[in-house]
Structure formats: structure tokens, C-alpha cells
Write an enzyme that holds these catalytic residues in place. Structure first.
Site, mmCIF file in Angstrom:
data_model
loop_
_atom_site.group_PDB
_atom_site.id
_atom_site.type_symbol
_atom_site.label_atom_id
_atom_site.label_comp_id
_atom_site.label_asym_id
_atom_site.label_seq_id
_atom_site.Cartn_x
_atom_site.Cartn_y
_atom_site.Cartn_z
ATOM 1 C CG ASP A 246 -5.282 8.189 -7.340
ATOM 2 O OD1 ASP A 246 -5.407 6.655 -7.541
ATOM 3 O OD2 ASP A 246 -4.211 8.630 -6.892
ATOM 4 C CD GLN B 58 -1.842 4.400 -1.828
ATOM 5 O OE1 GLN B 58 -2.300 3.868 -0.637
ATOM 6 N NE2 GLN B 58 -1.009 4.775 -2.918
ATOM 7 C CB CYS C 43 4.043 10.983 -6.061
ATOM 8 S SG CYS C 43 5.282 9.681 -6.704
#
Lengths: 435, 159
Positions: free
Chosen positions: A223, A226, A393
Site C-alpha cells: 500500500d 502515503q 480507517c
């Protein structure tokens, strides 16, 4: 746009450069809550858009609008060229080849694409066998994942009978890797983790995790939501197999994300969504599918948004991602130092300022009385300071730290020390009102 | 600011009727998924039909100042009241909170609750103020004393 760097890289942007960036981002000139300057510290949720991005998206609609990869008219040709040029630009931005970049709606869809492709693999022929999961297999995530990199894997395990396991997080907000060799083991088929935590700001040790995954033959899904918007990232060099990130967090439009995958893996992977544009030959009873990346882009693609994202990566590249990172790191350091002086603020995550992402989460508490993050955010909002409040989240991570919610400040290239100071001043006001 | 009036902060810091008590006829647990706020709420109803009285509402709340103050106000407004009055108080509170500021609330009906009128101007916080109230109507329904044809909020998801 910026002129050549006038200050050493380590200091980030000069005042003049920062002013130029801010002048490029129209929304920053509006006021909020009774005429206050907008102090936007929520770029971890979504970033604001420079005029160059908005202009590019508008120009696409005004001059080239057509359904990409369909039709032979001039507009269709131009739209297709613009869309594919965007793919090449985004690929170049993260050290990838264009044919390894799949445009999705957002990063969440990118991760779901991989997870659903894996559950489709069981019936997709011999070349897809490497993606098949079943009882006895394991998927490993971490305790710091955003729900987008947790729930799709929970669901994949539920559909296939595989078992979900996770690496835990220590009190300093780092992954506990003592049991890495036990958690990531020969039964592990997928290791999915975040590059940079959206809550803690922790930068995870990709090389160490990839190395262990390689030893056991697990696929690595990163992921990168960021990391890609905030620091130079070379996905191929990181050694991961798949990576997902969102356009809207990196100055690009809403509605476009990226899934990057290694060419040989995308080539062997069955589709997730099916329909127009992703086919090779269609008969009434069955069909064959196009090569990647088209195989994973069913339907009319998000061309205008991709074109906007192209403008965003051009903008970031002109700033220089090493300088963006240096600038945001300097702001993060200033914020952490400012918060360290407030005995009634506790930072959740690494307090060290080296190797840290551009997000800082904290709780306000005094004498055992905690101010709820919603109340912190509300008082700050009244001062024009926009932060994120809640669990961001990442509910299991908050549970791990024993807090229902935190307040998060996160930076973009348009933030400055004045924003940091506005937040620190606002926190004093929070204390006055709430404690 | 409008939101954190002294009265609200008083209820928040010293909530009325907090803590779970016996006896009770039904217990519910409600969560606000956007922030993880939680309330466990119990009701004790005595009597039936038009004689029914809400004897006690006890609760354990984890949440922001607005949700905790609203639940404290709820305790003051409904405990010891005839059930039909408690339900119409809920209706009045719901109407005020969801009015986007158009309904300032009737002090005769809502008491300290009118201090929550400012919440209506902050749509993101309306759910906070309604948390305890939605738990109340749910608990009353489970206790067999709920509103009939009463408005209920669709559960919202987030995050």
C-alpha cells in the site's frame, strides 16, 4: 511553478517557493469559518489540486473528450494518446514501465483487484495457479493497515478458506519483527503491508519484509498511498510484486488510482472486473482477454482523471520529490518538537523525526482526562485548522493503542511552518475549552 | 463558539445518570462508526399502554463531549416521565438536531437540550448528539415499549 532550488535541499522550500506553490492551489485562497485562513492539515486524506491539474482535466474535456481505445475518429485518437501518455508519465514517476500500470478508481479498488483476481484464479487455467489460495494457505497483513489493505484480505480468506495472520505493532509504532520468520512462513501466499502508516507515520522496512517474503515464495502487495505522494519511490527497486496508490492524495483528481504489478504477474493474473475494453475475442459462450494493462481496465476508462494525474506527477516532478520529502520532513519535525513541549499531548507513533512519513497522530489528555478527537477537531476547525479526527480507517491500530480516536495532522507540499504554528496555537485553545 | 456552550461542557464533565444500573428491561449497544464512539444503554419501563413510565435510563458512554452531554441531557429529560412524553421529547430533539439550524428547540420540551441546537449547524456532529437518543428508542423497542411508526435513522457507515 518553482525556479531552481535557492536553498539547500535539506531545508525544503524557501518562503518564495512555498508562496509560489500556494499561489498555484486555488482552494488555499478561500477562507473558512467566518473569514479565517484555511490551514489545511489533512493531505493524508486527500490533497488539494494545483491549477495545472485542474486545467489539464478541463482541457481534456474541452478539446479531446472521447471514449479511450474505442472509435477511429480524431477525438478518440487524441483521447487515447492523452490517456496512454498519462500512463507512461505515472509509470515513470514510480520507476515502472507503462505496461505495468493499471488505472483504477482508487487504491482501494487496486487492492481489491488483486484480491478478487486471486479468488478468480482457481478456475482460470494453469498459468493462474500461482494465485490460487485455499485452506492451509495464509495471508499476512499488519496491525497498522488502513482498512483498504485489511478488509479485502479478510474477504479473500473468507472466500478461499485461507487463514489471515498479521504482524503486530510495538509501543513505538514500529512493526514487531521478532516473529517475522514465524508469521511469514512457507504457508504464506501473500504479504500485504503499508509502505508508510497513514496514522503513525511509520516507514516500514520494505527490504526486510520483501526478503522474508522471497524466502517463502509469497507475493508482496504494497500500500503506497502515503509514500508515493510524499517521497521518491521506485517500486521496481523496492522489490515488491504489486503496489497501489491513489491519485487524489498526490495533487491529482478524485476518481483515479493506480495498481502497479510486475509484468509477468499481471500477464498470468485473471481479470477482476470484466466487460468492454478488456477483451481479446468475444463469443456468445466465452471470451478471451486482452494483455495487461487493458485486461484490468474494463469499461470506458477514467481518461480525464488520468490526464489530471499526469499533470500532478509533472507538477511534483518539477518540485522534485526529494525536495517535497525534505520540506514535509522539516514540517513534521517542527510539529513533533512543538508537540513534545505540550505535556498534555501524547503522540501515537514514532517520536523520532528521522525516517517518518508526513502524518502525526496524537491525543489530548490531562490528568487522565482525554479530550475526544472530535472535540479537538471541532475547536481547531473553528480556528480554520482542518485536521482528521477519528480512527482514520485504521480501527484495529487504534484499539491496539487503547484509544477510540486520534487527531491527525498530515502535510502536503503547500504547507508551511505557519500551518504548524496555527495547529500548536489551536491546541492551546482546545485545552482552554475542553480541559 | 456555538457548539461548546458552558451548559454542554457541564454535562460533559459531570454527566447525569451515568453508569449501568439494575433492574433493566432491555440493553443496547450503539456505535458511531466514523469515530468509534460507543454507548451501552439500559431502559427500565414500568406499566403498560398509556400508563407506562420510563423508570430509569442508565448508560456507559465512550465518546466526544457532544455525545456524552447529549446522553446526560437525555437522562434528565426522560427518566421518570410517562413513556409517551419521553418519545415525543425524542422526536423534538431529533427534529432540532437534524434541522440544519432552522429549529432552535423549545426549552419547555428540551430543557438544557436546547444548548445542543448549535450542533445542527455542524452536520458531521449530528450523529454524535443523536447516539444516545437512537440507543434509547432502540432499547425501548427491544423492551416492547418502542415508538410505532417512529422515525429511525439509517445506520451510516464510514472509514
Amino acid at each position: 511553478m518553482l525556479a531552481a532550488p535557492a536553498v539547500p535541499v535539506a531545508l525544503g522550500f524557501s518562503d518564495a517557493e512555498l508562496a509560489a506553490v500556494r499561489a498555484d492551489v486555488p482552494i488555499l485562497s478561500r477562507t473558512v469559518r467566518a473569514g479565517r485562513r484555511l490551514v489545511y492539515l489533512d493531505s493524508g486524506a486527500t490533497s488539494h489540486k494545483p491549477r495545472q491539474v485542474l486545467d489539464a482535466e478541463r482541457a481534456f474535456y474541452e478539446q479531446h473528450n472521447a471514449a479511450v481505445h474505442r472509435g477511429a475518429h480524431q477525438l478518440a485518437e487524441e483521447a487515447t494518446d492523452a490517456y496512454e501518455a498519462a500512463r507512461a508519465a505515472v509509470a515513470g514517476f514510480v520507476g515502472a514501465s507503462a505496461d505495468e500500470v493499471v488505472f483504477t478508481r482508487n487504491a482501494t479498488e487496486g487492492i481489491n483487484l488483486v484480491a478478487y483476481a486471486m479468488s478468480n484464479a482457481a478456475t482460470a487455467g494453469p498459468q493462474a495457479q500461482r494465485f490460487v489460495l485455499g485452506p492451509g494457505d495464509e495471508v499476512v497483513v499488519t496491525e497498522m493497515e488502513h482498512h483498504a489493505n485489511l478488509v479485502p484480505w479478510q474477504e479473500l480468506c473468507r472466500r478461499t478458506g485461507a487463514t489471515l495472520r498479521w504482524l503486530s505493532v510495538d509501543d513505538d509504532g514500529q512493526l514487531a519483527l521478532d516473529d517475522l520468520a514465524q508469521v511469514v512462513n512457507p504457508r504464506t501466499k501473500v504479504l500485504a503491508f503499508t509502505h508508510v502508516s497513514n496514522v503513525l507515520g511509520t516507514v516500514n522496512p520494505v527490504a526486510e519484509l520483501v526478503s522474508r517474503a522471497r524466502e517463502v515464495g509469497a507475493l508482496v502487495v504494497l500500500d503506497a498511498c502515503q509514500s508515493v505522494p510524499h517521497l521518491p519511490v521506485d517500486l521496481a527497486a523496492l522489490g515488491v510484486d504489486f503496489a497501489a496508490f491513489s491519485g487524489h492524495k498526490m495533487l491529482g483528481p478524485l476518481g483515479v488510482g493506480v495498481l502497479w504489478g510486475r509484468r509477468e504477474l499481471l500477464g498470468a493474473m485473471p481479470p477482476f472486473l470484466t466487460g468492454g475494453s478488456m477483451i481479446e475475442v468475444v463469443h456468445m459462450a466465452s471470451s478471451t482477454y486482452a494483455a495487461p494493462p487493458q485486461r484490468f481496465e474494463a469499461g470506458v476508462p477514467v481518461a480525464a482523471q488520468a490526464v489530471g494525474l499526469h499533470a500532478a506527477v509533472d507538477y511534483l516532478s518539477a518540485l522534485g520529490m526529494d525536495r517535497v520529502h525534505a520540506h514535509e520532513s522539516a514540517l513534521t519535525k517542527a510539529l513533533l518538537e512543538g508537540l513534545a513541549e505540550l505535556a498534555w499531548v501524547r503522540v501515537i507513533g514514532p517520536t523520532s523525526t528521522s525516517e517518518r512519513g508526513a502524518a502525526v497522530s496524537f491525543v489530548v489528555e490531562d490528568d487522565g482526562v482525554a479530550v475526544h478527537a472530535h472535540d479537538v477537531g471541532q475547536v481547531l476547525d473553528d480556528l480554520g485548522v482542518a485536521v482528521r479526527v477519528g480512527h482514520h480507517c485504521a480501527w484495529p491500530l487504534h484499539r491496539r493503542f487503547g484509544v477510540a480516536a486520534t487527531t491527525r495532522a498530515s502535510f502536503g507540499p503547500y504547507n508551511g511552518l505557519d500551518d504548524v504554528q496555527a495547529l500548536l496555537d489551536g491546541l492551546h485553545r482546545v485545552r482552554e475549552v475542553m480541559l | 463558539m456555538d457548539l461548546y456552550q458552558e451548559l454542554i461542557l457541564e454535562h460533559y464533565k459531570r454527566p447525569h445518570g451515568a453508569g449501568l444500573r439494575e433492574p433493566y428491561g432491555a440493553q443496547v449497544h450503539h456505535v458511531n462508526p466514523t469515530c468509534g464512539d460507543e454507548v451501552t444503554l439500559r431502559v427500565q419501563v414500568q406499566g403498560t399502554g398509556s400508563d407506562a413510565v420510563l423508570r430509569d435510563v442508565s448508560y456507559d458512554a465512550l465518546g466526544c463531549a457532544i455525545s456524552r452531554a447529549s446522553t446526560s441531557v437525555l437522562y434528565d429529560l426522560v427518566v421518570g416521565r410517562p413513556l409517551h412524553e419521553a418519545l415525543s421529547t425524542h422526536t423534538a430533539m431529533h427534529a432540532m438536531l437534524t434541522s440544519r439550524g432552522a429549529d432552535a428547540g423549545d426549552e419547555d420540551v428540551l430543557g438544557d437540550g436546547i444548548a445542543l441546537a448549535g450542533v445542527a449547524k455542524y452536520p458531521a456532529r449530528v450523529k454524535c448528539a443523536l447516539l444516545g437518543w437512537m440507543a434509547l428508542t432502540d432499547a425501548l423497542t427491544q423492551a416492547g415499549a418502542g415508538p410505532t411508526g417512529h422515525l429511525t435513522d439509517a445506520k451510516e457507515s464510514a472509514g
